[in-house]
Motif scaffolding. Sequence first.
Motif, PDB file in Angstrom:
ATOM      1  N   ARG A 149       0.932  -1.162  -0.075  1.00  0.00           N
ATOM      2  CA  ARG A 149       0.044  -0.141  -0.001  1.00  0.00           C
ATOM      3  C   ARG A 149       0.583   1.364  -0.202  1.00  0.00           C
ATOM      4  N   GLU A 150       0.506   2.269  -0.603  1.00  0.00           N
ATOM      5  CA  GLU A 150       1.155   3.566  -0.416  1.00  0.00           C
ATOM      6  C   GLU A 150       0.980   4.119   0.931  1.00  0.00           C
ATOM      7  N   TRP A 151      -0.515   4.462   1.262  1.00  0.00           N
ATOM      8  CA  TRP A 151      -1.074   5.017   2.230  1.00  0.00           C
ATOM      9  C   TRP A 151      -1.749   3.775   3.321  1.00  0.00           C
ATOM     10  N   PHE A 152      -2.138   4.386   4.423  1.00  0.00           N
ATOM     11  CA  PHE A 152      -2.923   3.266   5.324  1.00  0.00           C
ATOM     12  C   PHE A 152      -4.218   3.047   4.750  1.00  0.00           C
ATOM     13  N   LEU A 153      -4.837   4.210   4.089  1.00  0.00           N
ATOM     14  CA  LEU A 153      -6.185   3.883   3.575  1.00  0.00           C
ATOM     15  C   LEU A 153      -5.946   3.973   1.963  1.00  0.00           C
ATOM     16  N   ASP A 154      -7.003   4.229   1.005  1.00  0.00           N
ATOM     17  CA  ASP A 154      -6.601   4.260  -0.278  1.00  0.00           C
ATOM     18  C   ASP A 154      -6.321   5.723  -0.670  1.00  0.00           C
ATOM     19  N   GLN A 155      -6.377   6.584   0.398  1.00  0.00           N
ATOM     20  CA  GLN A 155      -5.949   8.079   0.178  1.00  0.00           C
ATOM     21  C   GLN A 155      -4.923   8.568   1.129  1.00  0.00           C
ATOM     22  N   PHE A 156      -4.061   9.630   0.854  1.00  0.00           N
ATOM     23  CA  PHE A 156      -3.336  10.224   2.103  1.00  0.00           C
ATOM     24  C   PHE A 156      -4.319  10.662   3.052  1.00  0.00           C
ATOM     25  N   SER A 157      -3.999  10.425   4.336  1.00  0.00           N
ATOM     26  CA  SER A 157      -5.093  11.100   5.213  1.00  0.00           C
ATOM     27  C   SER A 157      -4.429  11.528   6.728  1.00  0.00           C
ATOM     28  N   CYS A 158      -4.815  12.306   7.634  1.00  0.00           N
ATOM     29  CA  CYS A 158      -4.494  12.384   8.969  1.00  0.00           C
ATOM     30  C   CYS A 158      -3.545  11.323   9.365  1.00  0.00           C
ATOM     31  N   ALA A 159      -3.975   9.945   9.267  1.00  0.00           N
ATOM     32  CA  ALA A 159      -3.308   8.972   9.656  1.00  0.00           C
ATOM     33  C   ALA A 159      -1.830   8.760   9.411  1.00  0.00           C
ATOM     34  N   ASP A 160      -1.787   8.848   7.952  1.00  0.00           N
ATOM     35  CA  ASP A 160      -0.285   9.018   7.503  1.00  0.00           C
ATOM     36  C   ASP A 160       0.671   9.811   8.111  1.00  0.00           C
ATOM     37  N   VAL A 161       0.014  11.053   8.366  1.00  0.00           N
ATOM     38  CA  VAL A 161       0.855  11.962   9.134  1.00  0.00           C
ATOM     39  C   VAL A 161       1.470  11.836  10.616  1.00  0.00           C
ATOM     40  N   TYR A 162       0.360  11.210  11.246  1.00  0.00           N
ATOM     41  CA  TYR A 162       0.461  11.154  12.469  1.00  0.00           C
ATOM     42  C   TYR A 162       1.579   9.729  12.779  1.00  0.00           C
ATOM     43  N   PHE A 163       1.238   8.891  11.737  1.00  0.00           N
ATOM     44  CA  PHE A 163       2.406   7.607  11.815  1.00  0.00           C
ATOM     45  C   PHE A 163       3.735   8.002  11.132  1.00  0.00           C
ATOM     46  N   TYR A 164       3.735   8.998  10.463  1.00  0.00           N
ATOM     47  CA  TYR A 164       5.086   9.432  10.004  1.00  0.00           C
ATOM     48  C   TYR A 164       5.764  10.145  11.291  1.00  0.00           C
ATOM     49  N   TRP A 165       5.058  10.830  11.950  1.00  0.00           N
ATOM     50  CA  TRP A 165       5.877  11.442  13.307  1.00  0.00           C
ATOM     51  C   TRP A 165       6.253  10.136  14.184  1.00  0.00           C
ATOM     52  N   VAL A 166       5.483   9.259  14.384  1.00  0.00           N
ATOM     53  CA  VAL A 166       5.948   8.037  15.169  1.00  0.00           C
ATOM     54  C   VAL A 166       7.137   7.469  14.750  1.00  0.00           C
ATOM     55  N   MET A 167       7.381   7.282  13.292  1.00  0.00           N
ATOM     56  CA  MET A 167       8.432   6.729  12.811  1.00  0.00           C
ATOM     57  C   MET A 167       9.637   7.824  12.917  1.00  0.00           C
ATOM     58  N   ARG A 168       9.413   8.938  12.538  1.00  0.00           N
ATOM     59  CA  ARG A 168      10.474   9.837  12.855  1.00  0.00           C
ATOM     60  C   ARG A 168      11.068   9.933  14.167  1.00  0.00           C
ATOM     61  N   ARG A 169      10.087   9.984  15.197  1.00  0.00           N
ATOM     62  CA  ARG A 169      10.429  10.058  16.642  1.00  0.00           C
ATOM     63  C   ARG A 169      11.255   8.844  17.151  1.00  0.00           C
ATOM     64  N   SER A 170      10.613   7.644  16.525  1.00  0.00           N
ATOM     65  CA  SER A 170      11.288   6.511  17.031  1.00  0.00           C
ATOM     66  C   SER A 170      12.599   6.263  16.518  1.00  0.00           C
ATOM     67  N   GLY A 171      12.921   6.932  15.370  1.00  0.00           N
ATOM     68  CA  GLY A 171      14.554   7.012  14.753  1.00  0.00           C
ATOM     69  C   GLY A 171      15.110   7.506  15.659  1.00  0.00           C
ATOM     70  N   PHE A 172      14.668   8.700  16.132  1.00  0.00           N
ATOM     71  CA  PHE A 172      15.679   9.585  17.196  1.00  0.00           C
ATOM     72  C   PHE A 172      16.105   8.714  18.414  1.00  0.00           C
ATOM     73  N   LEU A 173      15.618   7.860  18.448  1.00  0.00           N
ATOM     74  CA  LEU A 173      15.935   6.830  19.953  1.00  0.00           C
ATOM     75  C   LEU A 173      16.857   6.056  19.583  1.00  0.00           C
ATOM     76  N   LYS A 174      17.272   5.806  18.135  1.00  0.00           N
ATOM     77  CA  LYS A 174      18.371   5.093  17.520  1.00  0.00           C
ATOM     78  C   LYS A 174      18.225   3.468  17.696  1.00  0.00           C
ATOM     79  N   PRO A 175      17.073   3.028  17.584  1.00  0.00           N
ATOM     80  CA  PRO A 175      16.825   1.532  17.557  1.00  0.00           C
ATOM     81  C   PRO A 175      16.955   1.120  16.009  1.00  0.00           C
TER      82      PRO A 175
END
Length: 213
Positions: A149-175
């Motif tokens: 899938r490109e996005w969580f749903l069939d279109q880009f949405s708020c959900a994709d932006v919030y999950f983007y933050w999750v991944m970005r912030r997780s990366g700062f923890l260096k796992p």
Amino acid sequence: MKLTLAFSPVVCSLVPYVLLTEAGAEFDTLNIDMSRDEHHSPEYLRLNPKGKVPTLIIDGYPLTENVAIQIWISRTFPQAGLLPQDPLEQAKAISIMSWCAAGLHPKITQQARPERYCSIEGTADNVKALGSESLFEMLAIADDMLAGREWFLDQFSCADVYFYWVMRRSGFLKPDLSRFTHCIAHMQRVEMRPSVQKLLGFEAEVKAQFAQR
């Protein structure tokens, strides 16, 4: 309509900043230096007694809680298509947003601020490890959801932006996030959007301003 977003670098105020930009909304920012505890200042606590960022001030009214802010943005600027119009599809998006807020986000905080989870001396490493383990379990679920899938749903949405933050912030923890290939590809797609590029530039400016204080 006068909009002001309480914003701090790195934290999840990234999400409404990107969504307001996607919506073409005019807004100002109230930049909060959380490293100097400005979110607990008397001035900010009068605005948001929870002492949290973000807060979206709408014609003087402070709206708190990220999911509520995201829903308000999507409904106020429907032309941006930030949430699906179909009731079930919209509920699916809100479900993912709620999962980010109530499931994934706390596990990031558990690793970044272990003292909030246990004050017994010598337990910080264990608290962090348990937070990382739980986060990875949830990222594995998200990776399956994003497979093919490109996005969580069939279109880009708020959900994709919030999950983007999750991944970005997780990366700062260096796992090591390399196993979550679909999540990483999703993060890269979101980051290519002009709204996110604008956010990253603005965030760098705010960090530079804070460093000069």
